[in-house]
Design an enzyme around this catalytic site. Structure first.
Site, short mmCIF file in Angstrom:
data_model
loop_
_atom_site.label_atom_id
_atom_site.label_comp_id
_atom_site.label_asym_id
_atom_site.label_seq_id
_atom_site.Cartn_x
_atom_site.Cartn_y
_atom_site.Cartn_z
N HIS A 99 0.80 -1.23 0.00
CA HIS A 99 0.00 0.00 0.00
C HIS A 99 0.83 1.28 0.00
O HIS A 99 0.28 2.36 -0.21
CB HIS A 99 -0.98 -0.01 1.18
CG HIS A 99 -2.32 0.57 0.85
ND1 HIS A 99 -3.44 0.40 1.64
CD2 HIS A 99 -2.73 1.34 -0.20
CE1 HIS A 99 -4.45 1.05 1.08
NE2 HIS A 99 -4.06 1.62 -0.03
N ASP A 126 -9.97 -0.42 3.92
CA ASP A 126 -8.75 -0.93 4.56
C ASP A 126 -9.07 -1.26 6.01
O ASP A 126 -9.94 -0.63 6.63
CB ASP A 126 -7.68 0.19 4.50
CG ASP A 126 -6.25 -0.29 4.67
OD1 ASP A 126 -6.04 -1.28 5.39
OD2 ASP A 126 -5.36 0.35 4.10
N ASP A 130 -3.41 3.78 7.68
CA ASP A 130 -2.11 4.07 7.03
C ASP A 130 -1.75 5.54 7.14
O ASP A 130 -1.35 6.20 6.17
CB ASP A 130 -2.13 3.59 5.56
CG ASP A 130 -2.26 2.07 5.47
OD1 ASP A 130 -1.95 1.38 6.47
OD2 ASP A 130 -2.67 1.57 4.42
N HIS A 143 4.27 0.95 4.20
CA HIS A 143 2.87 0.85 3.72
C HIS A 143 1.90 1.43 4.76
O HIS A 143 0.72 1.61 4.44
CB HIS A 143 2.48 -0.58 3.32
CG HIS A 143 2.45 -1.58 4.44
ND1 HIS A 143 2.05 -2.89 4.24
CD2 HIS A 143 2.77 -1.50 5.76
CE1 HIS A 143 2.11 -3.56 5.39
NE2 HIS A 143 2.54 -2.74 6.31
N ASP A 228 -7.41 -2.05 -0.17
CA ASP A 228 -6.43 -2.93 0.48
C ASP A 228 -7.11 -4.28 0.73
O ASP A 228 -8.21 -4.32 1.30
CB ASP A 228 -6.01 -2.24 1.80
CG ASP A 228 -4.93 -2.98 2.58
OD1 ASP A 228 -4.93 -4.22 2.59
OD2 ASP A 228 -4.10 -2.30 3.22
N ASP A 230 -6.77 -6.34 2.93
CA ASP A 230 -7.12 -6.62 4.33
C ASP A 230 -8.39 -5.91 4.78
O ASP A 230 -8.85 -6.11 5.92
CB ASP A 230 -5.95 -6.39 5.28
CG ASP A 230 -5.54 -4.93 5.44
OD1 ASP A 230 -6.40 -4.04 5.34
OD2 ASP A 230 -4.34 -4.69 5.68
N GLU A 273 -1.83 -4.82 -1.72
CA GLU A 273 -1.50 -5.72 -0.60
C GLU A 273 -1.78 -7.19 -0.89
O GLU A 273 -1.65 -8.02 0.01
CB GLU A 273 -2.21 -5.29 0.71
CG GLU A 273 -1.70 -3.97 1.27
CD GLU A 273 -0.31 -4.06 1.91
OE1 GLU A 273 0.10 -5.16 2.29
OE2 GLU A 273 0.37 -3.01 2.00
N1 LIG Z 1 -1.12 -1.12 4.25
C1 LIG Z 1 -1.11 -1.84 5.34
N2 LIG Z 1 -1.39 -3.12 5.33
N3 LIG Z 1 -0.75 -1.24 6.47
C2 LIG Z 1 -0.65 -1.88 7.73
C3 LIG Z 1 -0.01 -0.97 8.74
C4 LIG Z 1 -0.02 -1.60 10.11
C5 LIG Z 1 0.54 -0.72 11.21
N4 LIG Z 1 -0.29 0.43 11.44
C6 LIG Z 1 1.97 -0.29 10.89
O1 LIG Z 1 2.20 0.88 10.69
O2 LIG Z 1 2.85 -1.10 10.83
MN LIG Z 2 -4.41 -2.63 5.66
MN LIG Z 3 -3.44 -0.29 3.71
#
Ligand SMILES: NC(=[NH2+])NCCC[C@H](N)C(=O)O
Ligand SMILES: [Mn+2]
Ligand SMILES: [Mn+2]
Length: 308
Positions: A99, A126, A130, A143, A228, A230, A273
């Site tokens: 991402h 998402d 982020d 990401h 995303d 997820d 992702e």
């Molecule tokens: N694009 C994503 N999957 N981001 C997940 C980030 C998870 C967490 N907030 C981090 O900064 O590590």
């Molecule tokens: Mn995510």
């Molecule tokens: Mn994301």
């Protein structure tokens, strides 16, 4: 004449903690993304995959950050490619890739929208907002930073200079269920519209989505969807490195895509992702293709034959 869409691969994985997103574009192509859209009547142009040159390592005062030089280079290449794709096609699709690539795609799209004299709106589907800056990320996984970057937060001196920032009030996030403290603080002060999973459980996806689409329409905005994997529940979409339980269901996700299609407002898309190394016989890639098909007009019943 049929409308044109482009698909462009960004095999970037330096923003994530584990490898695999590099294979995302190949997996989406293997699942038949281009043919699916062509069968729906779109004229599809596959622009291939982007790449970056080998980079000299860059250090940062936040020692947790890894692969800064590579991620910075990807963002620069993507911003320029996204600007070109939006200029040349009715509907560009960007296939990730982790991402962090949205820092590039959204930067390029914001520059394009500004040239059209239109505001850019973002629908962010998402589990995560982020919203880290380079100073606040604890994981060091970049990401987790694109939204803070493209809304013009300070602390991104080592990212490419941003020509046009996105107004945080033009961003709607849905599906959010994992927020770090620094991100929470930024949500409260930025004015980003955030619908966490609790809100979706209470109202369903349609009321907040329709209200946001009305705002986009009233402002004659362009609308970028950043999707995303997820966002989806891990039971239906296992191929992602940052699964969080309690995600969107198959039916909620398709309803969102169909409603977006009906609105006619979406002008570009990130599919990000997807980690095919974690997939089960391609089922997540196939689901992402099917959801994209709903966004591009696939219907169970023709609306004309539907009785209300
Ligand atoms: N694009 C994503 N999957 N981001 C997940 C980030 C998870 C967490 N907030 C981090 O900064 O590590
Ligand atoms: Mn995510
Ligand atoms: Mn994301």
């Amino acid at each position: 004449m049929s409308r044109s869409c482009s698909i462009l691969g960004a095999p970037i994985q330096t923003g994530a903690s584990q490898p695999g997103c590099l294979m995302g574009p190949a997996s989406l192509r293997t699942a038949g993304l281009g043919k699916t859209l062509a069968d729906l009547g779109w004229s599809v142009r596959d622009l291939g995959d982007l790449s970056i040159a080998p980079q000299q390592a860059m250090s940062h005062t936040n020692a947790a950050i890894h692969d800064l030089a590579e991620t910075r280079a990807w963002i620069e290449v993507l911003a320029s490619a996204a600007f070109d794709a939006a200029r040349d096609h009715d509907f560009p699709i960007f296939m990730g890739g982790d991402h962090s690539m949205a820092a590039g795609t959204v930067a390029g799209l914001a520059r394009h929208a500004a040239g059209q004299g239109r505001p850019l709106f973002i629908l962010w589907l998402d589990a995560h907002p982020d919203l880290h800056t380079l100073a606040t990320t604890e994981s060091g996984n970049l990401h987790g930073t694109p939204v803070a970057y493209f809304t013009g937060e300070p602390g991104f001196e080592t990212y490419p200079p941003l020509s046009h920032a996105v107004d945080p009030r033009n961003i709607c996030m849905m599906g959010i269920r994992s927020v770090d403290p620094a991100e929470h603080e930024l949500i409260l002060r930025s004015g980003i519209e955030v619908h966490d999973m609790r809100a979706i459980d209470e109202t369903g996806v349609l009321p907040p989505l329709r209200a946001f689409l009305e705002r986009v329409r009233a402002a004659n905005g362009m609308l970028h969807l950043s999707f995303d994997v997820d966002f989806l529940d891990p039971d239906i979409a296992p191929a992602v490195g940052t699964t969080v339980p309690g995600g969107a269901t198959f039916r909620e996700a398709h309803l969102i895509m169909e409603t977006l299609c009906d609105s006619g407002l979406v002008t570009s898309l990130d599919l990000v992702e997807l980690n095919p190394f974690l997939d089960e016989r391609g089922r997540t890639a196939k689901l992402m293709c099917d959801l994209t098909a709903s966004l591009f007009g696939r219907r169970v019943l023709d609306r004309m034959t539907r009785s209300y």
